[in-house]
Design an enzyme around this catalytic site. Structure first.
Site, PDB file in Angstrom:
ATOM      1  N   ARG A  21      24.660   5.371 -93.850  1.00  0.00           N
ATOM      2  CA  ARG A  21      25.071   6.510 -94.667  1.00  0.00           C
ATOM      3  C   ARG A  21      26.275   7.166 -94.010  1.00  0.00           C
ATOM      4  NH1 ARG A  21      22.262   4.216 -97.848  1.00  0.00           N
ATOM      5  NH2 ARG A  21      20.182   4.888 -98.515  1.00  0.00           N
ATOM      6  N   GLU A  22      27.384   7.260 -94.740  1.00  0.00           N
ATOM      7  CA  GLU A  22      28.579   7.957 -94.261  1.00  0.00           C
ATOM      8  C   GLU A  22      28.487   9.400 -94.743  1.00  0.00           C
ATOM      9  OE1 GLU A  22      31.569   5.605 -96.129  1.00  0.00           O
ATOM     10  OE2 GLU A  22      31.376   3.961 -94.694  1.00  0.00           O
ATOM     11  N   ARG A  29      47.660  21.691-103.310  1.00  0.00           N
ATOM     12  CA  ARG A  29      46.573  21.072-102.543  1.00  0.00           C
ATOM     13  C   ARG A  29      46.974  19.639-102.226  1.00  0.00           C
ATOM     14  NH1 ARG A  29      43.234  24.547-100.078  1.00  0.00           N
ATOM     15  NH2 ARG A  29      42.191  25.965-101.509  1.00  0.00           N
ATOM     16  N   ALA A  39      39.085  31.714-102.144  1.00  0.00           N
ATOM     17  CA  ALA A  39      37.986  31.062-101.428  1.00  0.00           C
ATOM     18  C   ALA A  39      38.456  30.668-100.040  1.00  0.00           C
ATOM     19  CB  ALA A  39      37.510  29.827-102.189  1.00  0.00           C
ATOM     20  N   GLU A  45      38.401  36.585 -97.740  1.00  0.00           N
ATOM     21  CA  GLU A  45      39.339  35.713 -98.445  1.00  0.00           C
ATOM     22  C   GLU A  45      39.994  36.425 -99.629  1.00  0.00           C
ATOM     23  OE1 GLU A  45      40.564  32.793 -97.610  1.00  0.00           O
ATOM     24  OE2 GLU A  45      39.303  32.593 -95.836  1.00  0.00           O
ATOM     25  N   GLU A  79      44.027  36.646 -99.430  1.00  0.00           N
ATOM     26  CA  GLU A  79      44.793  35.856-100.394  1.00  0.00           C
ATOM     27  C   GLU A  79      45.396  36.672-101.525  1.00  0.00           C
ATOM     28  OE1 GLU A  79      42.322  32.592-101.676  1.00  0.00           O
ATOM     29  OE2 GLU A  79      42.389  31.653 -99.695  1.00  0.00           O
ATOM     30  N   PRO A 136      26.628  16.163-102.700  1.00  0.00           N
ATOM     31  CA  PRO A 136      25.567  15.849-101.752  1.00  0.00           C
ATOM     32  C   PRO A 136      25.326  14.361-101.513  1.00  0.00           C
ATOM     33  CG  PRO A 136      24.641  16.685-103.801  1.00  0.00           C
ATOM     34  CD  PRO A 136      26.125  16.854-103.891  1.00  0.00           C
ATOM     35  N   GLY A 137      25.997  13.513-102.270  1.00  0.00           N
ATOM     36  CA  GLY A 137      25.887  12.079-102.018  1.00  0.00           C
ATOM     37  C   GLY A 137      26.552  11.662-100.715  1.00  0.00           C
ATOM     38  N   GLU A 171      49.711  29.149 -95.601  1.00  0.00           N
ATOM     39  CA  GLU A 171      49.255  29.371 -96.972  1.00  0.00           C
ATOM     40  C   GLU A 171      50.424  29.839 -97.837  1.00  0.00           C
ATOM     41  OE1 GLU A 171      44.644  30.583 -97.493  1.00  0.00           O
ATOM     42  OE2 GLU A 171      45.886  32.136 -96.586  1.00  0.00           O
TER      43      GLU A 171
END
Length: 176
Positions: A36-37, A63, A75, A91, A95, A113-114, A139
């Site tokens: 599992r990675e 991004r 965020a 934040e 920001e 969550p995988g 930023e």
């Protein structure tokens, strides 16, 4: 029947400023051993800030991971031991320059969550007070005020592609 996996070993292969990556060997009942990675992340907090005029304080920024400029709610990453509400308030101020008299948790979720343990906490902020921004080094953010109804429609038109922003706006629309 859902069976939990037992971790046999764990090898950390990368540790950075934002994430760590490990490969766990797990034992799966009746299936043997598998790898599992896992991307480890300390979590994040986001904030939907609503003005008295029913406008959402939104930001746009580039991004690198997606090579694009996108719409987001303010965020940031939780510092070690930091309370998510304090992070969201920090934040928002850094920001956008805004602070809020009322801030409440409205949702929390795991991003993927995988393969990752990253959890994001979403807060709703009202009774805003405008102040000065204090952007982190590197930023580059533009701040906008958008009517909540329009921001909601932007989610529905797929103009907002950021998950935390979409979730936050959809919840805010229901609560306001």
């Amino acid at each position: 029947m859902i069976v939990e996996e037992k971790t046999i070993s764990s090898d950390r292969i990368y540790t950075g400023k934002v994430i760590s990556v490990k490969v766990d060997t797990v034992e799966v009942e009746k299936q043997g051993y598998q790898k599992r990675e896992i991307v480890e992340h300390g979590g994040a907090a986001a904030i939907v800030a609503i003005t008295d005029n029913n406008e959402v304080i939104m930001i746009k920024q580039f991004r690198k991971a997606i090579e694009n400029v996108i719409w987001e709610i303010p965020a940031g990453k939780l510092e070690i031991g930091e309370n998510p509400k304090e992070c969201a308030i920090r934040e928002l101020k850094e920001e956008t320059g805004y602070s809020a008299e009322n801030v409440k948790l409205v949702h929390k979720f795991y991003t993927s969550p995988g393969f990752s343990n990253q959890k994001v906490y979403i807060f709703l902020a009202t009774d805003l007070v405008k102040g000065e921004t204090n952007l982190d080094n590197g930023e580059n953010i533009e701040t906008y005020k958008i009517k909540l109804d329009e921001a909601y429609d932007m989610v529905l038109r797929n103009e907002i592609e950021d998950a935390k922003t979409s979730i936050g706006l959809l919840i805010a629309k229901e609560l306001i």
